[in-house]
Design an enzyme around this catalytic site. Sequence first.
Site, PDB file in Angstrom:
ATOM      1  N   GLY A 143       0.811  -1.210   0.000  1.00  0.00           N
ATOM      2  CA  GLY A 143       0.000   0.000   0.000  1.00  0.00           C
ATOM      3  C   GLY A 143       0.840   1.253   0.000  1.00  0.00           C
ATOM      4  O   GLY A 143       0.603   2.196   0.762  1.00  0.00           O
ATOM      5  N   ASN A 179       1.377   3.565  -2.386  1.00  0.00           N
ATOM      6  CA  ASN A 179       1.094   4.662  -3.311  1.00  0.00           C
ATOM      7  C   ASN A 179       0.494   5.888  -2.636  1.00  0.00           C
ATOM      8  O   ASN A 179       0.404   6.956  -3.254  1.00  0.00           O
ATOM      9  CB  ASN A 179       0.168   4.195  -4.437  1.00  0.00           C
ATOM     10  N   SER A 180       0.078   5.777  -1.373  1.00  0.00           N
ATOM     11  CA  SER A 180      -0.531   6.930  -0.712  1.00  0.00           C
ATOM     12  C   SER A 180      -0.362   6.812   0.792  1.00  0.00           C
ATOM     13  O   SER A 180       0.044   5.765   1.316  1.00  0.00           O
ATOM     14  CB  SER A 180      -2.024   7.037  -1.058  1.00  0.00           C
ATOM     15  N   SER A 225      -3.896  -0.546  14.587  1.00  0.00           N
ATOM     16  CA  SER A 225      -4.607   0.691  14.916  1.00  0.00           C
ATOM     17  C   SER A 225      -4.963   0.665  16.378  1.00  0.00           C
ATOM     18  O   SER A 225      -5.149  -0.409  16.980  1.00  0.00           O
ATOM     19  CB  SER A 225      -5.887   0.803  14.071  1.00  0.00           C
ATOM     20  N   TYR A 273     -13.744  -3.528  11.158  1.00  0.00           N
ATOM     21  CA  TYR A 273     -12.429  -2.901  11.044  1.00  0.00           C
ATOM     22  C   TYR A 273     -11.625  -3.193  12.317  1.00  0.00           C
ATOM     23  O   TYR A 273     -10.452  -3.582  12.247  1.00  0.00           O
ATOM     24  CB  TYR A 273     -12.551  -1.394  10.843  1.00  0.00           C
TER      25      TYR A 273
END
Length: 310
Positions: free
Chosen positions: A21, A23-24, A150, A175
Amino acid sequence: MSKWTEQAIPDQSGRTVLVTGANSGLGFVTSLELARKGAHVLMTARDPAKGEDALARIRVAVPNASIELRRLDLADLDQVKSFARQLIDDKVPLDVLINNAGVMMPPRTLTGQGFELQFGVNHLAHFALTGLLLETLAKRQESRVVTVSSDLHRRGHIHFDDLDGAKTYGRIAFYAQSKFANVLFALELDRRLRAARLPVRSLLAHPGYAATNLQTSGPTGLLNLFMRIGNRFMAQSMEMGALPQLYAATAPQAESGQFIGPDGRNEMKGYPTVVQPIASARDPEVAAKLWTLSERLTGVKPSFATETSV
Protein backbone atom coordinates in the site's frame (compact mmCIF):
# COMPACT_ATOMS: atom_id res chain seq x y z
CA MET A 1 13.24 7.62 21.97
CA SER A 2 12.31 11.19 22.96
CA LYS A 3 10.99 13.07 19.90
CA TRP A 4 12.36 10.49 17.45
CA THR A 5 11.91 11.62 13.84
CA GLU A 6 12.83 10.40 10.38
CA GLN A 7 16.13 12.26 10.78
CA ALA A 8 17.23 9.51 13.18
CA ILE A 9 16.76 6.70 10.65
CA PRO A 10 20.15 4.97 10.24
CA ASP A 11 21.68 4.61 6.81
CA GLN A 12 19.71 1.94 4.96
CA SER A 13 22.13 1.37 2.10
CA GLY A 14 22.25 -2.28 1.09
CA ARG A 15 18.85 -3.05 2.64
CA THR A 16 15.70 -3.93 0.72
CA VAL A 17 12.31 -2.99 2.12
CA LEU A 18 8.90 -4.08 0.84
CA VAL A 19 6.03 -1.70 1.65
CA THR A 20 2.46 -2.74 0.89
CA GLY A 21 0.00 0.00 0.00
CA ALA A 22 2.84 2.35 -0.85
CA ASN A 23 1.09 4.66 -3.31
CA SER A 24 -0.53 6.93 -0.71
CA GLY A 25 -0.75 7.86 2.95
CA LEU A 26 1.54 6.21 5.47
CA GLY A 27 2.92 3.79 2.88
CA PHE A 28 3.97 6.63 0.60
CA VAL A 29 5.67 8.56 3.40
CA THR A 30 7.40 5.40 4.61
CA SER A 31 8.67 4.61 1.11
CA LEU A 32 9.87 8.18 0.61
CA GLU A 33 11.81 8.36 3.88
CA LEU A 34 13.41 4.94 3.44
CA ALA A 35 14.46 5.89 -0.09
CA ARG A 36 16.04 9.07 1.29
CA LYS A 37 18.12 6.90 3.63
CA GLY A 38 19.43 4.68 0.85
CA ALA A 39 17.17 1.61 1.06
CA HIS A 40 16.07 -0.19 -2.06
CA VAL A 41 12.30 0.18 -1.73
CA LEU A 42 9.81 -2.20 -3.30
CA MET A 43 6.53 -0.32 -3.47
CA THR A 44 3.30 -2.20 -4.01
CA ALA A 45 0.02 -0.75 -5.23
CA ARG A 46 -3.31 -2.19 -6.32
CA ASP A 47 -3.80 0.51 -8.95
CA PRO A 48 -0.81 0.71 -11.36
CA ALA A 49 -1.58 4.30 -12.40
CA LYS A 50 -1.63 5.54 -8.80
CA GLY A 51 1.49 3.53 -8.12
CA GLU A 52 3.34 5.09 -11.05
CA ASP A 53 2.30 8.56 -9.89
CA ALA A 54 3.66 7.89 -6.39
CA LEU A 55 6.87 6.45 -7.84
CA ALA A 56 7.36 9.57 -9.96
CA ARG A 57 6.83 11.88 -6.97
CA ILE A 58 9.44 10.02 -4.93
CA ARG A 59 11.93 10.16 -7.80
CA VAL A 60 11.44 13.94 -7.98
CA ALA A 61 12.03 14.27 -4.24
CA VAL A 62 14.91 11.76 -4.19
CA PRO A 63 16.55 11.75 -7.64
CA ASN A 64 18.96 8.96 -6.73
CA ALA A 65 16.26 6.77 -5.15
CA SER A 66 16.63 3.01 -5.56
CA ILE A 67 12.99 2.17 -5.91
CA GLU A 68 10.63 0.03 -7.94
CA LEU A 69 6.91 -0.61 -8.19
CA ARG A 70 5.11 -3.95 -8.30
CA ARG A 71 1.36 -4.45 -8.57
CA LEU A 72 -0.30 -6.26 -5.69
CA ASP A 73 -4.01 -6.55 -4.98
CA LEU A 74 -4.30 -7.82 -1.42
CA ALA A 75 -7.99 -8.57 -1.93
CA ASP A 76 -6.97 -11.55 -4.07
CA LEU A 77 -5.00 -14.29 -2.31
CA ASP A 78 -4.08 -15.87 -5.64
CA GLN A 79 -2.31 -12.66 -6.58
CA VAL A 80 -0.61 -12.47 -3.17
CA LYS A 81 0.79 -15.95 -3.74
CA SER A 82 1.95 -15.25 -7.30
CA PHE A 83 3.51 -11.96 -6.15
CA ALA A 84 5.52 -13.74 -3.44
CA ARG A 85 6.56 -16.52 -5.82
CA GLN A 86 7.83 -13.94 -8.30
CA LEU A 87 9.95 -12.24 -5.64
CA ILE A 88 11.40 -15.58 -4.65
CA ASP A 89 12.00 -16.58 -8.29
CA ASP A 90 13.70 -13.23 -8.90
CA LYS A 91 15.94 -13.94 -5.87
CA VAL A 92 15.08 -10.54 -4.38
CA PRO A 93 16.83 -10.14 -1.01
CA LEU A 94 14.42 -8.85 1.62
CA ASP A 95 15.40 -7.19 4.88
CA VAL A 96 12.13 -5.61 5.99
CA LEU A 97 8.49 -6.33 5.19
CA ILE A 98 6.10 -3.55 6.20
CA ASN A 99 2.52 -4.81 6.22
CA ASN A 100 1.04 -1.35 5.81
CA ALA A 101 -1.83 -1.56 3.33
CA GLY A 102 -5.37 -1.58 4.61
CA VAL A 103 -9.01 -0.84 3.97
CA MET A 104 -11.21 0.93 6.48
CA MET A 105 -14.93 0.73 7.18
CA PRO A 106 -16.42 0.07 3.73
CA PRO A 107 -19.92 -1.32 3.20
CA ARG A 108 -19.90 -5.10 3.55
CA THR A 109 -17.79 -6.43 0.69
CA LEU A 110 -16.19 -9.81 0.01
CA THR A 111 -12.79 -10.59 -1.49
CA GLY A 112 -12.36 -12.83 -4.50
CA GLN A 113 -12.06 -15.80 -2.15
CA GLY A 114 -15.21 -14.84 -0.22
CA PHE A 115 -13.66 -13.27 2.89
CA GLU A 116 -14.96 -10.07 4.46
CA LEU A 117 -12.86 -7.38 2.82
CA GLN A 118 -11.28 -5.81 5.90
CA PHE A 119 -10.34 -9.15 7.47
CA GLY A 120 -9.19 -10.46 4.09
CA VAL A 121 -6.96 -7.51 3.17
CA ASN A 122 -5.80 -6.24 6.55
CA HIS A 123 -5.09 -9.64 8.11
CA LEU A 124 -5.29 -12.70 5.85
CA ALA A 125 -3.37 -11.23 2.90
CA HIS A 126 -0.56 -10.01 5.15
CA PHE A 127 -0.50 -13.31 7.04
CA ALA A 128 -0.05 -15.11 3.72
CA LEU A 129 2.52 -12.66 2.37
CA THR A 130 4.58 -12.86 5.56
CA GLY A 131 4.44 -16.63 5.66
CA LEU A 132 5.51 -16.97 2.04
CA LEU A 133 8.42 -14.54 2.43
CA LEU A 134 9.58 -15.65 5.87
CA GLU A 135 12.34 -17.90 4.55
CA THR A 136 13.63 -15.04 2.39
CA LEU A 137 13.65 -12.68 5.37
CA ALA A 138 15.44 -15.23 7.55
CA LYS A 139 18.42 -15.22 5.18
CA ARG A 140 19.24 -11.59 6.04
CA GLN A 141 20.77 -9.98 9.10
CA GLU A 142 18.55 -7.80 11.29
CA SER A 143 15.45 -8.57 9.22
CA ARG A 144 12.04 -7.46 10.40
CA VAL A 145 8.32 -7.76 9.82
CA VAL A 146 6.38 -4.63 10.79
CA THR A 147 2.61 -5.04 10.97
CA VAL A 148 0.59 -1.83 11.04
CA SER A 149 -2.41 -1.99 13.35
CA SER A 150 -4.61 0.69 14.92
CA ASP A 151 -5.59 1.90 18.35
CA LEU A 152 -9.07 0.69 17.37
CA HIS A 153 -7.78 -2.86 17.93
CA ARG A 154 -8.90 -2.14 21.51
CA ARG A 155 -12.52 -2.40 20.37
CA GLY A 156 -11.98 -5.64 18.50
CA HIS A 157 -12.41 -9.35 18.93
CA ILE A 158 -12.44 -12.23 16.46
CA HIS A 159 -15.92 -13.21 15.26
CA PHE A 160 -14.96 -16.86 14.90
CA ASP A 161 -18.59 -17.81 14.23
CA ASP A 162 -19.22 -14.98 11.73
CA LEU A 163 -15.93 -13.99 10.10
CA ASP A 164 -17.57 -12.76 6.90
CA GLY A 165 -20.25 -10.70 8.64
CA ALA A 166 -23.10 -12.65 7.07
CA LYS A 167 -25.05 -12.70 10.35
CA THR A 168 -24.27 -9.22 11.63
CA TYR A 169 -22.02 -6.66 9.98
CA GLY A 170 -20.80 -3.38 11.41
CA ARG A 171 -18.18 -1.38 9.55
CA ILE A 172 -16.38 -0.20 12.67
CA ALA A 173 -16.67 -3.55 14.46
CA PHE A 174 -15.18 -5.47 11.55
CA TYR A 175 -12.43 -2.90 11.04
CA ALA A 176 -11.60 -3.30 14.75
CA GLN A 177 -11.63 -7.09 14.27
CA SER A 178 -9.04 -6.84 11.48
CA LYS A 179 -6.78 -4.58 13.54
CA PHE A 180 -7.17 -6.86 16.58
CA ALA A 181 -6.15 -9.73 14.30
CA ASN A 182 -3.04 -7.76 13.28
CA VAL A 183 -1.95 -7.59 16.93
CA LEU A 184 -2.68 -11.25 17.63
CA PHE A 185 -0.74 -12.22 14.49
CA ALA A 186 2.34 -10.07 15.08
CA LEU A 187 2.69 -11.15 18.71
CA GLU A 188 2.20 -14.82 17.83
CA LEU A 189 4.73 -14.42 15.03
CA ASP A 190 7.18 -13.09 17.61
CA ARG A 191 6.55 -16.13 19.84
CA ARG A 192 7.11 -18.56 16.99
CA LEU A 193 10.19 -16.79 15.68
CA ARG A 194 11.73 -16.96 19.14
CA ALA A 195 10.78 -20.62 19.55
CA ALA A 196 12.29 -21.45 16.16
CA ARG A 197 15.30 -19.19 16.83
CA LEU A 198 14.88 -17.48 13.50
CA PRO A 199 16.76 -14.16 13.21
CA VAL A 200 13.67 -12.13 12.28
CA ARG A 201 11.98 -9.51 14.46
CA SER A 202 8.19 -9.06 14.50
CA LEU A 203 7.00 -5.62 15.53
CA LEU A 204 3.73 -3.72 15.58
CA ALA A 205 3.06 -0.06 14.88
CA HIS A 206 0.06 2.21 14.83
CA PRO A 207 -0.13 5.83 13.63
CA GLY A 208 -2.59 7.29 16.11
CA TYR A 209 -5.06 9.50 14.28
CA ALA A 210 -3.25 10.52 11.10
CA ALA A 211 -4.90 12.32 8.20
CA THR A 212 -4.73 10.00 5.18
CA ASN A 213 -7.12 8.92 2.45
CA LEU A 214 -7.79 5.70 4.36
CA GLN A 215 -10.49 7.42 6.40
CA THR A 216 -12.34 8.72 3.34
CA SER A 217 -11.85 6.05 0.67
CA GLY A 218 -13.81 3.35 2.51
CA PRO A 219 -16.50 4.98 4.65
CA THR A 220 -19.63 6.36 2.98
CA GLY A 221 -22.45 8.69 3.97
CA LEU A 222 -22.34 10.36 7.38
CA LEU A 223 -19.34 8.27 8.44
CA ASN A 224 -17.38 9.66 5.50
CA LEU A 225 -18.35 13.22 6.47
CA PHE A 226 -17.32 12.62 10.07
CA MET A 227 -13.95 11.26 8.91
CA ARG A 228 -13.34 14.28 6.69
CA ILE A 229 -14.04 16.64 9.57
CA GLY A 230 -11.80 14.60 11.87
CA ASN A 231 -8.98 14.60 9.34
CA ARG A 232 -9.15 18.38 9.08
CA PHE A 233 -9.49 19.35 12.73
CA MET A 234 -8.32 16.45 14.91
CA ALA A 235 -5.70 14.42 13.09
CA GLN A 236 -1.95 14.76 12.94
CA SER A 237 -0.13 14.74 9.61
CA MET A 238 0.56 11.53 7.77
CA GLU A 239 4.27 12.36 8.11
CA MET A 240 3.92 12.17 11.89
CA GLY A 241 1.67 9.14 11.59
CA ALA A 242 4.35 7.24 9.66
CA LEU A 243 6.99 7.69 12.37
CA PRO A 244 6.00 4.66 14.49
CA GLN A 245 6.33 2.24 11.57
CA LEU A 246 9.56 3.89 10.42
CA TYR A 247 10.95 3.48 13.95
CA ALA A 248 9.83 -0.16 14.08
CA ALA A 249 11.42 -0.82 10.70
CA THR A 250 14.77 0.85 11.27
CA ALA A 251 15.66 1.74 14.87
CA PRO A 252 18.46 -0.54 16.10
CA GLN A 253 16.96 -0.58 19.60
CA ALA A 254 13.48 -1.67 18.47
CA GLU A 255 12.85 -5.14 19.87
CA SER A 256 10.80 -8.01 18.52
CA GLY A 257 7.36 -8.10 20.10
CA GLN A 258 7.21 -4.35 20.72
CA PHE A 259 4.22 -2.20 19.76
CA ILE A 260 5.19 1.32 18.67
CA GLY A 261 2.66 4.16 18.70
CA PRO A 262 2.41 7.92 19.40
CA ASP A 263 3.37 9.23 22.83
CA GLY A 264 0.60 11.82 23.10
CA ARG A 265 -2.68 11.71 25.00
CA ASN A 266 -4.67 8.55 24.26
CA GLU A 267 -2.00 7.67 21.67
CA MET A 268 -3.74 9.95 19.17
CA LYS A 269 -0.74 12.10 18.24
CA GLY A 270 2.93 12.45 19.00
CA TYR A 271 6.34 10.90 18.58
CA PRO A 272 7.07 7.14 18.61
CA THR A 273 7.13 5.29 21.89
CA VAL A 274 6.49 1.75 23.12
CA VAL A 275 2.77 1.28 23.79
CA GLN A 276 0.78 -1.66 25.12
CA PRO A 277 -1.90 -3.60 23.26
CA ILE A 278 -5.16 -4.45 24.97
CA ALA A 279 -4.76 -7.48 27.26
CA SER A 280 -7.07 -9.71 25.20
CA ALA A 281 -4.79 -9.24 22.19
CA ARG A 282 -1.94 -10.76 24.19
CA ASP A 283 -3.83 -14.01 24.78
CA PRO A 284 -1.67 -16.79 23.26
CA GLU A 285 -4.58 -19.24 23.09
CA VAL A 286 -6.70 -16.91 20.96
CA ALA A 287 -3.63 -16.06 18.87
CA ALA A 288 -2.86 -19.73 18.24
CA LYS A 289 -6.50 -20.34 17.27
CA LEU A 290 -6.41 -17.44 14.81
CA TRP A 291 -3.06 -18.64 13.44
CA THR A 292 -4.41 -22.13 12.74
CA LEU A 293 -7.54 -20.68 11.14
CA SER A 294 -5.46 -18.31 9.01
CA GLU A 295 -3.32 -21.19 7.76
CA ARG A 296 -6.46 -23.05 6.72
CA LEU A 297 -8.14 -20.07 5.06
CA THR A 298 -5.05 -18.92 3.14
CA GLY A 299 -3.45 -22.29 2.44
CA VAL A 300 -0.15 -20.84 3.68
CA LYS A 301 1.76 -22.51 6.49
CA PRO A 302 4.98 -20.72 7.43
CA SER A 303 7.98 -23.02 7.32
CA PHE A 304 8.78 -22.79 11.03
CA ALA A 305 5.16 -23.44 12.03
CA THR A 306 5.36 -25.45 15.25
CA GLU A 307 2.90 -25.21 18.08
CA THR A 308 3.96 -22.87 20.86
CA SER A 309 3.16 -23.66 24.46
CA VAL A 310 0.08 -21.85 25.72
